[in-house]
Design a protein around this motif. Sequence first.
Motif, mmCIF file in Angstrom:
data_model
loop_
_atom_site.group_PDB
_atom_site.id
_atom_site.type_symbol
_atom_site.label_atom_id
_atom_site.label_comp_id
_atom_site.label_asym_id
_atom_site.label_seq_id
_atom_site.Cartn_x
_atom_site.Cartn_y
_atom_site.Cartn_z
ATOM 1 N N ARG A 92 0.827 -1.223 -0.069
ATOM 2 C CA ARG A 92 0.165 0.066 -0.027
ATOM 3 C C ARG A 92 0.856 1.241 0.141
ATOM 4 N NH1 ARG A 92 -5.567 -0.982 2.974
ATOM 5 N NH2 ARG A 92 -5.756 -3.027 2.498
ATOM 6 N N TRP A 93 2.252 1.145 0.327
ATOM 7 C CA TRP A 93 2.821 2.575 0.469
ATOM 8 C C TRP A 93 3.244 2.975 -1.011
ATOM 9 C CZ3 TRP A 93 7.591 2.528 -1.725
ATOM 10 C CH2 TRP A 93 8.385 1.419 -1.886
ATOM 11 N N TRP A 94 2.742 2.235 -1.984
ATOM 12 C CA TRP A 94 3.071 2.720 -3.305
ATOM 13 C C TRP A 94 2.315 3.819 -3.703
ATOM 14 C CZ3 TRP A 94 6.829 1.767 -6.865
ATOM 15 C CH2 TRP A 94 7.732 0.812 -6.609
ATOM 16 N N TRP A 95 1.184 4.073 -2.739
ATOM 17 C CA TRP A 95 0.235 5.352 -2.960
ATOM 18 C C TRP A 95 0.672 6.490 -2.765
ATOM 19 C CZ3 TRP A 95 -4.382 1.953 -0.819
ATOM 20 C CH2 TRP A 95 -4.921 1.164 -1.755
ATOM 21 N N VAL A 96 1.751 6.406 -1.908
ATOM 22 C CA VAL A 96 2.329 8.006 -1.310
ATOM 23 C C VAL A 96 2.750 8.561 -2.478
ATOM 24 C CG1 VAL A 96 3.896 8.468 0.476
ATOM 25 C CG2 VAL A 96 2.512 6.574 0.824
ATOM 26 N N LEU A 97 3.833 8.127 -3.085
ATOM 27 C CA LEU A 97 4.518 8.827 -4.155
ATOM 28 C C LEU A 97 3.429 9.662 -5.150
ATOM 29 C CD1 LEU A 97 7.158 10.080 -4.637
ATOM 30 C CD2 LEU A 97 7.620 7.923 -6.092
ATOM 31 N N PRO A 98 2.536 8.870 -5.749
ATOM 32 C CA PRO A 98 1.522 9.733 -6.473
ATOM 33 C C PRO A 98 0.720 10.761 -5.884
ATOM 34 C CG PRO A 98 1.219 7.266 -6.978
ATOM 35 C CD PRO A 98 2.315 7.524 -5.787
ATOM 36 N N ALA A 99 0.716 10.469 -4.727
ATOM 37 C CA ALA A 99 -0.308 11.449 -3.677
ATOM 38 C C ALA A 99 0.375 12.708 -3.435
ATOM 39 C CB ALA A 99 -0.718 10.938 -2.444
#
Length: 116
Positions: A92-99
């Motif tokens: 789930r931490w892969w959502w951090v960079l697009p955000a």
Amino acid sequence: MSGTTGSTTDVREIRPRSATSWIGTLVCGVILVLGHFVTGYFLLIAYMIEPDGSWDKQAVTNSNFAAGIALALTVVTALLSWLFVKAEWLRRWWWVLPALLAIVAIQRLTLLAPQL
């Protein structure tokens, strides 16, 4: 009475990861990293463009265009991240960079937009 009565502990099955799962994770990670590099490049362009004077409307347009492209690419990478996380290839931490990239692009389009 047993000691587990009324317990709400979450028991998850631990599955061993197969070789195809590792390859899928690697491919998804490479795709997203490349997408983030391209997005970062457009954001760099958007932040580097500054108008030369009050007459330089083209620089403002170019900066806004680069930030808009970066925002669109961020949406694409966010959707890909969502897909890859749902498929359980990535965490789930892969959502951090697009955000974070979306926040930076929106700031360039609104608060930090070049002024004439």
